[in-house]
Every structure is written in C-alpha cells, then in structure tokens.
Design a protein around this motif. Structure first.
Motif, PDB file in Angstrom:
ATOM      1  N   LEU A 134      13.873   9.504   8.069  1.00  0.00           N
ATOM      2  CA  LEU A 134      13.559  10.377   6.930  1.00  0.00           C
ATOM      3  C   LEU A 134      13.865   9.766   5.565  1.00  0.00           C
ATOM      4  N   LEU A 135      14.834   8.845   5.516  1.00  0.00           N
ATOM      5  CA  LEU A 135      15.240   8.350   4.190  1.00  0.00           C
ATOM      6  C   LEU A 135      15.031   6.835   4.039  1.00  0.00           C
ATOM      7  N   LYS A 136      15.514   6.071   5.012  1.00  0.00           N
ATOM      8  CA  LYS A 136      15.326   4.608   4.906  1.00  0.00           C
ATOM      9  C   LYS A 136      13.834   4.282   4.825  1.00  0.00           C
ATOM     10  N   SER A 137      13.023   5.069   5.534  1.00  0.00           N
ATOM     11  CA  SER A 137      11.575   4.859   5.546  1.00  0.00           C
ATOM     12  C   SER A 137      10.988   4.926   4.131  1.00  0.00           C
ATOM     13  N   VAL A 138      11.519   5.832   3.324  1.00  0.00           N
ATOM     14  CA  VAL A 138      11.007   5.991   1.954  1.00  0.00           C
ATOM     15  C   VAL A 138      11.421   4.777   1.116  1.00  0.00           C
ATOM     16  N   PHE A 139      12.663   4.350   1.312  1.00  0.00           N
ATOM     17  CA  PHE A 139      13.138   3.124   0.647  1.00  0.00           C
ATOM     18  C   PHE A 139      12.220   1.945   1.006  1.00  0.00           C
ATOM     19  N   LEU A 140      11.904   1.825   2.302  1.00  0.00           N
ATOM     20  CA  LEU A 140      11.082   0.692   2.755  1.00  0.00           C
ATOM     21  C   LEU A 140       9.667   0.764   2.171  1.00  0.00           C
ATOM     22  N   GLY A 141       9.122   1.961   2.112  1.00  0.00           N
ATOM     23  CA  GLY A 141       7.774   2.129   1.541  1.00  0.00           C
ATOM     24  C   GLY A 141       7.753   1.714   0.081  1.00  0.00           C
ATOM     25  N   ILE A 142       8.765   2.152  -0.663  1.00  0.00           N
ATOM     26  CA  ILE A 142       8.827   1.811  -2.095  1.00  0.00           C
ATOM     27  C   ILE A 142       9.058   0.297  -2.250  1.00  0.00           C
ATOM     28  N   LYS A 143       9.997  -0.220  -1.461  1.00  0.00           N
ATOM     29  CA  LYS A 143      10.354  -1.659  -1.553  1.00  0.00           C
ATOM     30  C   LYS A 143       9.133  -2.557  -1.329  1.00  0.00           C
ATOM     31  N   HIS A 144       8.376  -2.274  -0.285  1.00  0.00           N
ATOM     32  CA  HIS A 144       7.304  -3.211   0.067  1.00  0.00           C
ATOM     33  C   HIS A 144       5.995  -2.943  -0.670  1.00  0.00           C
ATOM     34  N   ALA A 145       5.866  -1.769  -1.269  1.00  0.00           N
ATOM     35  CA  ALA A 145       4.683  -1.520  -2.113  1.00  0.00           C
ATOM     36  C   ALA A 145       4.900  -2.095  -3.506  1.00  0.00           C
ATOM     37  N   SER A 146       6.162  -2.141  -3.940  1.00  0.00           N
ATOM     38  CA  SER A 146       6.463  -2.516  -5.329  1.00  0.00           C
ATOM     39  C   SER A 146       5.852  -3.845  -5.779  1.00  0.00           C
ATOM     40  N   PRO A 147       5.977  -4.935  -5.002  1.00  0.00           N
ATOM     41  CA  PRO A 147       5.421  -6.206  -5.508  1.00  0.00           C
ATOM     42  C   PRO A 147       3.922  -6.118  -5.805  1.00  0.00           C
ATOM     43  N   TYR A 148       3.160  -5.448  -4.914  1.00  0.00           N
ATOM     44  CA  TYR A 148       1.706  -5.324  -5.144  1.00  0.00           C
ATOM     45  C   TYR A 148       1.427  -4.469  -6.389  1.00  0.00           C
ATOM     46  N   LEU A 149       2.125  -3.337  -6.475  1.00  0.00           N
ATOM     47  CA  LEU A 149       1.838  -2.405  -7.567  1.00  0.00           C
ATOM     48  C   LEU A 149       2.300  -2.976  -8.911  1.00  0.00           C
ATOM     49  N   LYS A 150       3.437  -3.694  -8.871  1.00  0.00           N
ATOM     50  CA  LYS A 150       3.937  -4.306 -10.117  1.00  0.00           C
ATOM     51  C   LYS A 150       2.949  -5.360 -10.621  1.00  0.00           C
ATOM     52  N   ALA A 151       2.428  -6.173  -9.690  1.00  0.00           N
ATOM     53  CA  ALA A 151       1.482  -7.233 -10.089  1.00  0.00           C
ATOM     54  C   ALA A 151       0.232  -6.607 -10.706  1.00  0.00           C
ATOM     55  N   GLN A 152      -0.143  -5.466 -10.191  1.00  0.00           N
ATOM     56  CA  GLN A 152      -1.351  -4.780 -10.647  1.00  0.00           C
ATOM     57  C   GLN A 152      -1.087  -3.932 -11.897  1.00  0.00           C
ATOM     58  N   ARG A 153       0.210  -3.619 -12.106  1.00  0.00           N
ATOM     59  CA  ARG A 153       0.669  -2.752 -13.201  1.00  0.00           C
ATOM     60  C   ARG A 153       0.027  -1.359 -13.145  1.00  0.00           C
TER      61      ARG A 153
END
Ligand code: NAD
Length: 283
Positions: A113-132
């Motif tokens: 319920l919680l670590k999963s959300v951390f993992l989703g944010i962690k691994h999406a961040s590099p793509y989304l940051k690059a795209q801004r």
C-alpha cells in the motif's frame, strides 16, 4: 472529437479490476495509451485486449522494485513516452488488533500500500523530469483521514500515501510535474467482497456486494455506494490538462461519508423547530 488525454501515455497499477480497470477504460476512451500492471494476469490480459491497441498488460507486483521499474520502462519502450502514473493497486491489508498483528503482516501491508507508491514516484520521476511535465496520481482512502475499526495498518498506510503525495509534489513542482492522490469512500469493487471475484462463486460475490451496498446506503449522506467510475472521473481530471494548477492535493470522493451522519438520521432528533432564544441579561 478530441479526447481529453490525446497523445498521453499512462501506467495504471491494480489495472485488472475495480477502480484501475474503470480508469483504464476511461483513459483509453479519452485518447490515452495505457499499460496496465497487476497480479491477476488472465483478467488483466483480457481487459487490455478488450480495450484495443491503446492498451497492454504486464505482470507487476507493486511491492517489488524491479517489477515496478519494469512496468514504467515498458510503457516508454512500447508507447514512446510517459505522462501519467496511477499508483492504484491495493488490498485490505492486515486486519485485527495491534497485539495480534505480526511483523510480516505489517511489512506486507506497508509494501503493497505504501512502498508501492514510493516506487511508482521514484521510477517515473526521471522520465517526467526529463520531459518537464506529467501527472502522478495515487489511490489513498478516506481511511487515511479518519480511522476505520480493525484496519489499523490500512489507515496508517493510506495516511502515508497522502503525505508522500504532498512531499513529492513539493520536489516535482519544479519540473511542472503534478502529484495528487484520491481518497475514495466506499466503492463497489472486489475489495469489498474480501477476495478476488474469481475466487468466489458469482452468487456469493453478488450477495456480499448487496450487503455492502445496503450498509452504505444507510450510513452516508449521499445514499449510494460509490462506483469505480466515480473515482475514474477524478483520476481523469487529475490526469488531464484541466488540472495543471492542482498539485499536492488529496481529493475526497466519498458521497459525503467524511461529513458524518446523514441528515435523514439527524433530522428525527430535532423533534420541533425552535428558533434560538436570545440571551438578554437582566438589569
Ligand atoms: P480491487 O480489488 O477491485 O482492485 C485492486 C487491484 O489491485 C486488483 O486487481 C488486485 O489484483 C491488485 N493488486 C493487489 N495487490 C497487488 C500487488 N501487490 N501488485 C499488483 N497489483 C495488486 O479494489 P479497488 O477498490 O479497485 O482498489 C483500488 C485501490 O482503491 C486500492 O488502493 C484500494 O486500497 C483503494 N480504495 C478502495 C476503496 C473501496 O471502497 N473499494 C476505498 C478506498 C480506497
């Protein structure tokens, strides 16, 4: 007519059933390409096939980091970009008193319920940051706002999802990435019948759901149980360009549950209409 998510790519966890499945259908209908992740492979594959070329399925246990990373990477490989991540997978978690709950049950509940959300944010961040740009949405619960009897760890994990949302929103706002969560009230999904629908016979599942609907109809201001589509509508708003100035929020979608008792239960207690008497001090 243009779809509200035309050209966008989304990842949805817990996408084989309930809120995730309804959201997948809604996103695809609005023009998005969607990669679903879940443990229920047969159901997930079938759903993705029914949604056409705009959808695909991949096995993903959200409690396992390589599987969450694999899901997000596959969305980019398959569809060319990433715009929306819906961290939605979940279950009821450990039930019962603190003294009866084992550390293993604690770890499993928090992982799913919680670590999963951390993992989703962690691994999406590099793509989304690059795209801004991008929108990260997670499914919290009204249980993260007020405790439910017996579901201690579920309450704690969902409160954690709300704070994880706010904390991530601060960091990622620098990149025009929005991070929000949804707090559903009681929604008619398999979570309410206690097990996956495929494990129960159809009559038993329907009976359990009817009972849940009855309880909900009585107990809350808007006298109906929520449907997965009610939550999908909020997810669509948060995913699309109408919410580009909305971040760090916990959107309550609960038919008024968190307002307390329904008026129809309060009104009979007011036996007569009495205007409030003014207190006039004596001379
Ligand atoms: P659901 O059971 O229909 O869907 C949950 C999905 O998550 C299922 O397909 C399940 O297989 C999947 N899942 C469970 N554990 C997983 C794991 N480790 N890895 C990958 N997938 C996993 O129930 P739902 O109501 O649609 O639940 C979706 C989210 O909504 C959950 O986070 C739940 O806590 C939350 N929620 C539900 C309600 C409600 O009343 N139904 C209320 C508040 C919050």
């Amino acid at each position: 007519m243009a779809g509200r998510l035309d050209g966008k790519v989304a990842v949805i966890t817990g996408g084989a059933s309930g809120i995730g499945a309804a959201t997948a259908a809604r996103f695809v209908a609005e023009g998005a390409k969607v990669l679903l992740g879940d443990l229920q492979d047969e159901v997930g594959e079938k759903l993705a096939a029914s949604l056409g070329d705009g959808a695909a399925y991949r096995h993903c246990n959200v409690a396992r980091e390589p599987q969450v990373k694999g899901l997000i990477d596959e969305a980019v490989d398959r569809f060319g970009r990433l715009d929306i991540v819906f961290n939605n997978a979940g279950f009821g978690g450990a039930m019962g008193s603190f003294e009866d709950t084992s550390v293993d049950e604690y770890d499993l509940t928090m992982d799913v319920l919680l670590k999963s959300v951390f993992l989703g944010i962690k691994h999406a961040s590099p793509y989304l940051k690059a795209q801004r740009s991008g929108s990260i949405i997670s499914t919290a619960s009204v249980c993260g706002l007020m405790p439910t009897i017996g579901a201690h760890l579920y309450n704690v994990a969902k409160a954690g999802v709300i704070m994880m949302t706010k904390t991530a929103a601060v960091e990622l706002a620098e990149y025009d990435i929005r991070v929000n969560c949804i707090c559903p009230g009681y929604v008619a999904t398999q979570l309410h019948v206690g097990r996956t629908l495929s494990e129960l016979d159809a009559d038993e599942a329907a009976e359990r759901m009817d009972k849940a609907r009855e309880r909900t109809n009585e107990s809350q201001p808007i006298a109906r149980m929520g449907e997965a589509e009610d939550i999908a509508s909020m997810a669509l708003f948060l995913a699309g360009d109408e919410s580009t100035w909305v971040t760090g929020t916990a959107q309550v979608v609960d038919g008024g549950l968190t307002l307390g008792k329904p008026w129809r239960k309060l009104a009979p207690m007011l036996t007569e209409h009495r205007p409030m008497r003014m207190y006039v001090p004596e001379d």
